[in-house]
Motif scaffolding. Structure first.
Motif, PDB file in Angstrom:
ATOM      1  N   ARG A 149       1.165   1.363   8.934  1.00 24.97           N
ATOM      2  CA  ARG A 149      -0.140   1.011   9.503  1.00 24.97           C
ATOM      3  C   ARG A 149      -1.159   0.805   8.404  1.00 24.97           C
ATOM      4  O   ARG A 149      -1.044   1.352   7.309  1.00 24.97           O
ATOM      5  N   THR A 150      -2.202   0.038   8.718  1.00 25.63           N
ATOM      6  CA  THR A 150      -3.321  -0.071   7.781  1.00 25.63           C
ATOM      7  C   THR A 150      -4.126   1.207   7.870  1.00 25.63           C
ATOM      8  O   THR A 150      -4.120   1.913   8.870  1.00 25.63           O
ATOM      9  N   GLY A 151      -4.855   1.490   6.810  1.00 25.77           N
ATOM     10  CA  GLY A 151      -5.670   2.697   6.793  1.00 25.77           C
ATOM     11  C   GLY A 151      -4.978   3.850   6.104  1.00 25.77           C
ATOM     12  O   GLY A 151      -5.630   4.828   5.744  1.00 25.77           O
ATOM     13  N   ARG A 186       5.869  -3.883   4.903  1.00 25.84           N
ATOM     14  CA  ARG A 186       5.008  -3.561   6.049  1.00 25.84           C
ATOM     15  C   ARG A 186       5.118  -4.614   7.134  1.00 25.84           C
ATOM     16  O   ARG A 186       5.160  -4.299   8.317  1.00 25.84           O
ATOM     17  N   ARG A 187       5.152  -5.885   6.705  1.00 27.61           N
ATOM     18  CA  ARG A 187       5.242  -6.945   7.707  1.00 27.61           C
ATOM     19  C   ARG A 187       6.563  -6.860   8.447  1.00 27.61           C
ATOM     20  O   ARG A 187       6.632  -7.115   9.649  1.00 27.61           O
ATOM     21  N   PRO A 230      -7.419   3.580   1.666  1.00 28.56           N
ATOM     22  CA  PRO A 230      -6.310   4.027   2.520  1.00 28.56           C
ATOM     23  C   PRO A 230      -5.865   5.427   2.122  1.00 28.56           C
ATOM     24  O   PRO A 230      -5.772   5.751   0.945  1.00 28.56           O
ATOM     25  N   ARG A 268       6.427  -4.114  11.075  1.00 32.10           N
ATOM     26  CA  ARG A 268       5.625  -4.477  12.243  1.00 32.10           C
ATOM     27  C   ARG A 268       6.287  -5.545  13.085  1.00 32.10           C
ATOM     28  O   ARG A 268       5.736  -5.949  14.099  1.00 32.10           O
ATOM     29  N   ARG A 290      -1.413   4.787   3.348  1.00 31.03           N
ATOM     30  CA  ARG A 290      -0.296   4.263   2.577  1.00 31.03           C
ATOM     31  C   ARG A 290       0.641   5.413   2.255  1.00 31.03           C
ATOM     32  O   ARG A 290       0.214   6.549   2.105  1.00 31.03           O
ATOM     33  N   GLY A 344       4.133  -5.231   0.579  1.00 31.58           N
ATOM     34  CA  GLY A 344       3.542  -6.056   1.630  1.00 31.58           C
ATOM     35  C   GLY A 344       4.585  -6.618   2.578  1.00 31.58           C
ATOM     36  O   GLY A 344       4.471  -6.469   3.796  1.00 31.58           O
TER      37      GLY A 344
END
Lengths: 304, 111
Positions: free
Chosen positions: A35-37, A220-221, A14, A224, A39, A217
Motif C-alpha cells: 500500500r501507499t503510505g 507493488r504494481r 511513508p 495490486r 514501505r 515499483g
C-alpha cells in the motif's frame, strides 16, 4: 513550534515497517506492505515500526527479541493477531503510530552485553589457534576451507540466517556456510511457518522475485493486480538458474508467475540446490519456488 | 587563498564522511550485532574472499595506462613525426605483452 512543523513534515513520509511474519499471515502482510503510505523496510535498522503478524511459536521468541532490539529508537511495536482486523485498519494503526512515534519508550528486551565475552586460551585473553589468535567475543575467526568452485583455500563464514529474514520464507532458519558470497553448505534448522494456500498466488510470487531484483515499483504494481511494467523483467534473471526437473529454471518460473500461472513444483532437494550459488542467486532461486513447495522441500529431511 | 578554501572544504567533507560512516555512539550491543533475521553468527565476518574483478582490473589497467600516455603523445605527434610513432609502437608492444598474457590465461572467455 519549529519542532512540530518538522515532525509534521516528517510524518508525511511513508512509514518504514519491518514485518516479522508468523504462521498464516504472509499473504496478508505482503498485500499490506504494497500500500501507499508505508514501505517495507529490508532491515530493522531502516525501520521505525516493528509489525508482529500472527502468533509466533515460543522457539522463535529470542530471535524476535533480537530483531526488536535492532530497531533504532524511537520505535513502536504493533501486533496484528486478530484476523477480523482488516488491512485498512492495520494500515491506519501504522499511520497513527508513525505520527506519534516516540510517545511510548520501547525498552530493549535483551541485555546490553555482547553474546559472549572475550575468551581465549591464556588468563588475560591472549593466545589461540593459527595466525588469528583467540576467539574474540566467543566467536572464532573464519578459518580456511576449500573453495568448491576452483580448489583454492578461502575462509568460511557460518551463520544462521534466522526466521525473520525478509528475503527468506518466514520461519525458515538456514545455517549457511559462505565463502565470500558463495554458499558452500546450507542446512535447514527450522522449517518455514505453515501458510495457507493463498500465499502461492502468482502475483505475490512474482512480486517477491521483483523485489529481490530491486524492482520495488513493479513489485507493488504486481501485488495490486496490475501489470508490473518495466522493460523485459525476465531478462534480469540469469538463464539456467535453479533448474528443477519438471519446473524449468527461475526465469521460466518468473515468466509463469507474470502470466498468472502457478507452476507445480515437485519435491526437490533444498540443501542440494543452494551450494555453489552466490547469495543473490540463491535468494532468487528460493523466491522463484512457490512457498508451499519450499515448505515441503524443507520438511523432507526430517521425514527421511 | 583559493587553495586554502579548497583544502579546508575537502577536509571538512572528509571529516563528515568519516563521522557518517561510524556507528552511532549510543548503539547497544544487540544493535551492533549483524542483522541475520534474528539468527546468530557462527564466526566473525572478517574473512578473505575472492577478488572477482581481477580479470577486468588487469585489462582496465593495461588499456588505461595506454590511453593515459597516448593523450599527451597525440598532442605532439604530428610535429615530432615518425620517431614518435616508433616510440609509441614500442610502448604499445610492451603493453600488449600484458594483454597477451591475459588472453592466454583466458580472461576473454565468457563464463
Amino acid at each position: 513550534m519549529a519542532v512540530s512543523l518538522l515532525s509534521c513534515l516528517a510524518s508525511r513520509a511513508p512509514a518504514p515497517v519491518f514485518a516479522a511474519i508468523g504462521p498464516g499471515w504472509q499473504a496478508a502482510v505482503e498485500r499490506l506492505l504494497a500500500r501507499t503510505g508505508l514501505r517495507g523496510a529490508l532491515t530493522p535498522r531502516d525501520a521505525g515500526i516493528l509489525l508482529v503478524a500472527g502468533e509466533m511459536p515460543d522457539n522463535t521468541a529470542e530471535a524476535l527479541n533480537r530483531v526488536h532490539d535492532q530497531l533504532p529508537r524511537p520505535r513502536a511495536i504493533l501486533r496484528w493477531t486478530r484476523s477480523h482486523e482488516t488491512v485498512d485498519d492495520i494500515a491506519a494503526r501504522i499511520g497513527a503510530s508513525w505520527r506519534n512515534l516516540g510517545a511510548i519508550d520501547e525498552q530493549d528486551l535483551l541485555p546490553d552485553q555482547p553474546p559472549n565475552e572475550w575468551k581465549c586460551v591464556g588468563p588475560h585473553g591472549q593466545g589461540g589457534k593459527g595466525m588469528m589468535g583467540g576467539t574474540p567475543y566467543g566467536r572464532p575467526m573464519a578459518m580456511t576451507g576449500e573453495d568448491i568452485r576452483d580448489g583454492l583455500q578461502l575462509d568460511r563464514y557460518t551463520a544462521r540466517i534466522g526466521p525473520f529474514a525478509p528475503m527468506l520464507p518466514p520461519g525458515l532458519v538456514l545455517e549457511v556456510t559462505l565463502q565470500g558470497d558463495v554458499i558452500v553448505a546450507a542446512t535447514v534448522q527450522h522449517q518455514p511457518f505453515a501458510q495457507p494456500a493463498d500465499v502461492d498466488a502468482p502475483e505475490l510470487c512474482a512480486a517477491r522475485m521483483l523485489r529481490l531484483l530491486g524492482l520495488g515499483g513493479p513489485a507493488r504494481r504486481a501485488v495490486r493486480g496490475g501489470r508490473p511494467g518495466g522493460l523485459w523483467v525476465r531478462g534480469a534473471v540469469p538463464r539456467g538458474l535453479g533448474m528443477i526437473e519438471g519446473a524449468g529454471d527461475a526465469r521460466d518460473r518468473l515468466a509463469a508467475f507474470l502470466r498468472g500461472d502457478s507452476p507445480v513444483v515437485a519435491a526437490f532437494d533444498l540443501p542440494g540446490l543452494l551450494p555453489g550459488l552466490e547469495w543473490s542467486e540463491a535468494m532468487l532461486v528460493l523466491a522463484s519456488v512457490p512457498p508451499s513447495a519450499v515448505l515441503r522441500a524443507a520438511s523432507l529431511p526430517e521425514d527421511a | 587563498m583559493q587553495t586554502l578554501i579548497i583544502l579546508l572544504g575537502w577536509t571538512v567533507l572528509a571529516w563528515l564522511v568519516v563521522r557518517a560512516s561510524q556507528p552511532p555512539a549510543d548503539a547497544t550491543a544487540p544493535q551492533s550485532a549483524p542483522f541475520l533475521g534474528g539468527g546468530t553468527a557462527g564466526t566473525h565476518a572478517w574473512q578473505r574472499y575472492h577478488f572477482r574483478p581481477y580479470t577486468m582490473t588487469l585489462l582496465f589497467i593495461a588499456f588505461e595506462m595506454e590511453m593515459m600516455f597516448m593523450y599527451p603523445w597525440a598532442v605532439v605527434f604530428v610535429s615530432e613525426g615518425i620517431v614518435a610513432l616508433a616510440e609509441m609502437g614500442m610502448f604499445l608492444a610492451i603493453l600488449s605483452v600484458g594483454i597477451l598474457y591475459g588472453w592466454r590465461e583466458g580472461v576473454f572467455r565468457w563464463q
